[in-house]
Scaffold this active site. Structure first.
Site, PDB file in Angstrom:
ATOM      1  N   GLU A  47      63.993  22.154  20.326  1.00 30.17           N
ATOM      2  CA  GLU A  47      63.276  20.882  20.316  1.00 30.17           C
ATOM      3  C   GLU A  47      63.322  20.400  18.883  1.00 30.17           C
ATOM      4  OE1 GLU A  47      59.313  20.970  21.747  1.00 30.17           O
ATOM      5  OE2 GLU A  47      59.093  18.792  21.593  1.00 30.17           O
ATOM      6  N   ASP A  58      50.173  15.308  16.068  1.00 32.19           N
ATOM      7  CA  ASP A  58      50.455  16.652  15.576  1.00 32.19           C
ATOM      8  C   ASP A  58      49.355  17.128  14.627  1.00 32.19           C
ATOM      9  OD1 ASP A  58      53.215  17.626  16.436  1.00 32.19           O
ATOM     10  OD2 ASP A  58      53.622  15.539  15.844  1.00 32.19           O
TER      11      ASP A  58
END
Ligand SMILES: Cc1ncc(COP(=O)(O)O)c(C=O)c1O
Ligand SMILES: Cc1ncc(COP(=O)(O)O)c(C=O)c1O
Lengths: 271, 412, 412, 271
Positions: A47, A58
């Site tokens: 990824e 995040d």
């Protein structure tokens, strides 16, 4: 088309440990070396993310990884060029691309998607483009032959999970904790529960991420039915430790720390 | 690149702007909030509590003040809507009262907020204290420095102020942090967003809580001035004080609506926060809006001497009002704003915040620009008071205090 | 010695207090002022301008706020008259509006004032700017230090701040300097005295300009609470905010009037400003009143953490109200006041000035003292906001900000 | 009674230069020496003040003199004891006492007045007790045989001057400038005008003070009809210069500066 890589990978195995790497962290060159190292250690999927200055979905470890990449001038074109290099070296390894919406939006959806495909991306996930606003992007992905993934979380209702699952052609990305990315310890039981509940209701492969850092957690999510376990913050922290260990040089320190962190986790895959 | 996609939001759209560009993880919270907006906020019980608290705790109505001396300098008739007199020192209080009551009725026990100038943080801390919430405010570490008095005020109200040390360490980074916190804690936590930005329903929610500014001003104007103002002027950071006063006049075609953006060191310098004048469509903090960004979509660092205007995005409804032509946006530089700040203090005995000083600076040149005939009657939103900015003023411009502290003693 | 003379003023007397104990050189100015008080102040044109400016510029009426959480802590029902919301941040503005209009109508072009906390100085500077006066404010050099934000506000309004370096370098010395200036310049200059002290007619003049506080509060109380308050409480420095709210209730025998003096480090320590509790009759700044003085009549240095209460005299009408028993005076220490300051902020989201924090501190112990039955309804004058005191608070008590700036970041 | 000294002095001469001295400045001992020096130089009258911390009718030079005396612990009783010493040494020299109201008020009017008389005071002037509020004090002065003076200023109207003159039995003290005490130069013409206007309308002796510092000014006020010229701030400044010149010691420096300042002014008296 690279999208086929993903189907092939899922056909080949039910369990993939996938590192999450911010493209260009800590430099474009070392970033490529990290991808290479991961694959050599046994990663059967990657990824990858394009650095964004405001990664509000995040946690701080990934935010710092984004910042390192930005400081190394890893713009969108640079990120694509790194992907191309990885793809050239490992043409069968699926690369799942994670990008914040504004980078895609600024490039133009179609242009971005085409470049992603040309760079070897198998699929695209935009974490801040919720399903209802994603119609245009899904259409574009279909047109250009790019796989498409959606995010679900611990609070997503079963009905909604089924709806999103029906719309994806790559995989369903399950966030293991309600919260932003960040390595956590323990809680294997509750993850197992959650993964099982989610995976058992849908046909598409379920990928689990956000907060995985131990072999036990990974084994647990596989056991519960996940087909991909993504390890992100834990590896970003290892890379950071390598960066802080001394002059960057050719990245030997970074690679060493990364390998030490990642190797045991790959072992979680049932042989 | 920079051939941005033609994306049109489905939910909470203002033309091609607005919407909900957030992670799936926030969807439950936004749905819950939207539901609360449609049921709780529209209930008469809520409205009564809201009105009562605005009056009894926050001190509404605020005055409408004619500024005779400043008017002369501008060659206009200038009337100030005095949000600087609101409890807390800025218009921000209207919104926190609304969201505070809403959060309580939604059963939340914790509120979080972002703040730039600290005014929204102070307002949030105050309502948090009053209503018994656990309160956490995220504030860019740079803003913690330059708005120190407001940090102290928040702490005194029992609020935890978290300095955000990532990114440009200003408002946008504080919002990122607040979004992270909310995502992790949405069960017990309400994110008390401070302006008309963010994902739907925030832009509408916050705007509606500020409508009282324009409603009051319109009624006061009718009572003491008469006909409608020629223009309604406000500074635009996120855009809440501007929308709050604009909305009551949107249907009056003869009334110009003018938003004044922070020109910083000048639009050409790149060091500014003129999102509507120099931004391009983008996705920021959950909405499609006008954004200061580079060709790749990276958010640019804005600049303004006014911390509350130092933001690379803007409320999506403003982008819509701009595109439709109903509102007009202009900018003034830091220096022009500071000069207006000084002049308003010296001529009217009113020390405005740096933010509304931008609106006053525009008025000082509006007639020369040909925007209005001399003597036109203008309504301007004095969105906050300048106490929070005194430290910054002294540091950056203190030498301009002519005769300050000069000994002019008695004869002896 | 200390067997003070039985002196009873002829002019402007409140019982044995008040009067005009000034040099013959000030007599023309006081006569002119008294004449203006009788003609100008009583004219309907003046009253109209005064009312209009209080409303449109100063932001009256101010709110009446019920404090539910603080009430619980006090075991009372406490209602705040919100003079902290008045333009300038304290009740002082009422008086400067009145005297400013008066000075203009008397043809004066220059105003001077003394200030302690800086609140009266700020108010004077503001009205000076608004009305176009040349403005000079005398301020003890020590107060210049401890109330720095207010010094900046005055200077921004174009006012000359003169630090007074004689004596104790606080309010009383600033008054001495202002009196000197006035004596030398009485032709073009109005001395805009800031409290209900000084020679006649100041105590009556200033009191009457503050009556609006009590008048409004009484009407608001009738509307939202009902019967009369059990007590009306205010801090007492010079005594203007107290008289302003007391006067409307003086004739209501059932309403206790309570003034709270600054107990400093404790009445026994000698370091306090409890003029009514510990003073003796004396002549200070033109009036016979209760004064902190030694056996020879030398004025003592008072002490209070609240600069605005740090004064060795008090308005003569308070001495009269004390002697007649119509008002009652009590005191709280610095520490008690600071604690109440913190508690009001944390429980109600209202940061009061250190001065009214004394009134709140009294309420926190009033039931325990047996002064009121539990649940009694109390009206308290929140005479100003605490922004001016934040620096001092941080310096003296900053360590008490529990969890201040403590990093309570998101999970990561 | 010392009050008779004043009448005798006025009978003996029409022109008196009177220093104003704060009792106890810079110490009780030196303060006595200063009075002695003044008389030896030719002063035929003294104006003396008791130190007060808040002398708002005085300028800064006199305020500092007050402070020096207070620092030297020159309380009211100490001030009286200095007066007694002067009176014992120069029993015929009139001493006119200037005291702020609160010192008199704190002592009690009658008690204060009696002590003043016992200490050799000829008259009392309270600068912050305007005429209308002075009735009690005037009565007490009469009772104990203390002379009583009132202050008038440049803005006092003729009618008021006559009223105040009618009430005094010592002298009328004319403040030469609208303002607080403080030595000024020049303006002899306007002073002359003012003194003439005031003195010509009243029977009682007129004493002029506040701001006199030159021989010319003093000559001018005498010429215009004043009978006493008081020099205050100018001498306070000379004393201050002496204090600042080095260690106080026996006051030699202070006395020298004082003598140098005062001697030329005494010469203004027409011989
Ligand atoms: C006084 C004041 N005005 C204006 C603003 C800008 O915000 P908005 O554009 O949302 O009104 C702020 C923000 O902190 C502020 O404090
Ligand atoms: C807020 C506030 N309250 C009270 C006072 C005390 O003055 P007064 O007793 O005249 O009301 C001051 C004086 O500066 C003040 O600033």
């Amino acid at each position: 088309m690279s999208r086929a890589n993903l189907a092939a990978a899922f056909a080949a195995s039910n369990q993939h440990v996938s590192p999450f790497l911010v493209l260009g962290d800590p430099t474009p060159e070392i970033s490529f070396q990290l991808a290479k190292a991961a694959i050599e250690l046994g990663a059967t999927m990657l990824e990858v993310g394009i650095a964004f200055g405001d990664p509000s979905a995040d946690g701080l470890a990934i935010q710092r990884a984004n910042l390192r990449a930005m400081n190394a001038k890893a713009t969108t074109p640079v990120a694509f060029s790194i992907m191309k290099r990885i793809h050239a070296a490992f043409p069968t390894i699926p690369m799942n691309l994670l990008v914040y919406g504004n980078l895609v939006h600024a490039a133009g959806f179609e242009r971005f998607a085409r470049e992603a495909v040309e760079s070897g991306a198998s699929s695209l996930l935009v974490p801040d483009l919720m399903f209802e606003e994603g119609e245009e992007l899904r259409a574009v992905c279909k047109t250009v032959g790019l796989g498409h993934a959606e995010l679900v979380g611990p609070l997503s209702e079963p009905k909604r999970i089924r709806k999103l699952a029906a719309a994806v052609d790559a995989y369903l990305y399950l966030v293991a904790f309600q919260g932003v990315t960040g390595a956590r310890t323990g809680a294997a039981d509750s993850i197992r529960e959650l993964v099982h509940r989610t995976a058992s209701g849908v046909e598409v492969p379920v990928c689990v991420g956000f907060g995985l850092s131990t072999r036990e957690q990974i084994a647990a999510v596989f056991e519960a039915g996940a087909r991909v376990a993504v390890v992100g913050s834990y590896l970003a922290t290892a890379i950071e430790a390598g960066v802080n260990a001394g002059p960057l040089g050719d990245g030997a320190q970074v690679l060493a720390k990364f390998r030490a962190a990642f190797a045991p986790l790959v072992g979680a895959v049932a042989q | 690149m920079s051939q941005e996609s033609i994306l049109s939001p489905r939910k909470g759209a203002f033309g091609a702007y607005g919407g909900r560009y957030v992670s799936e993880l926030l969807v439950p919270a936004l749905n819950e909030l939207e539901e609360a907006r449609r049921t709780i906020v529209r209930s008469s019980a809520f409205k009564k509590e809201f009105r009562g608290m605005l009056r009894d705790w926050a001190g509404r109505p605020t005055a409408l003040t004619y500024a005779p001396n400043f008017s002369k300098l501008c060659n206009l008739h200038v009337y100030l809507k005095r949000e600087d007199l609101l409890h807390g020192g800025a218009h921000k209080t209207n919104n926190v009262v609304g969201q505070g009551i809403l959060a309580k009725r939604m059963g939340k026990t914790r509120i979080i907020a972002e703040t730039g100038a600290g005014q929204h943080g102070v307002a949030t801390a105050m309502i948090g204290a009053r209503m018994g919430f656990e309160t956490v405010v995220y504030m860019g570490a740079r803003d913690v420095e330059r708005q120190a008095p407001n940090v102290k005020r928040m702490q005194l109200c029992g609020c935890t102020v978290v300095p955000v040390t990532t990114g440009s360490q200003t408002l946008k980074d504080a919002i990122n942090e607040a979004l992270r916190d909310w995502t992790a804690n949405l069960g017990n936590t309400h994110y008390l967003l401070g302006t008309v930005c963010g994902p739907d329903p925030f832009p509408r929610l916050v705007r509606d809580f500020h409508r009282v500014i324009g409603k009051e001003a319109r009624a006061q104007w009718a009572e003491s001035v008469g006909d409608l103002p020629r223009a309604v002027v406000a500074c635009v950071g996120g855009g809440s004080n501007a929308l709050g006063i604009f909305k009551a006049f949107v249907k009056d075609a003869g009334v110009d609506l003018v938003g004044v953006e922070p020109g910083g060191h000048g639009l050409e310098s790149g060091a500014h926060g003129a999102t509507l004048l120099r931004g391009t469509p983008g996705l920021l903090h959950g909405a499609r809006t006008s954004v200061l960004q580079d060709e790749f979509g990276q958010i640019l660092e804005p600049h303004s001497v006014a911390a509350g205007l130092d933001y690379p995005g803007v409320g999506p409804e403003h982008a819509y009002l701009r595109d439709t032509g109903r509102a007009r946006y202009t900018s003034v530089t830091d220096d022009e704003a500071i000069e207006a700040f000084e002049i308003l203090a010296r001529t009217e005995g009113i020390i405005p915040a740096f933010e509304p000083a931008h609106a006053f600076a525009y008025l000082m040149k509006a007639v020369a620009l040909g925007d209005y005939e001399a003597g036109a009657k203008i309504l301007v939103n004095c969105s906050g008071r300048g106490d929070k900015d005194l430290d910054t003023y002294r540091k950056l411009y203190g030498h301009r205090l002519a005769g300050a502290g000069a000994k002019m003693g008695p004869l002896s």
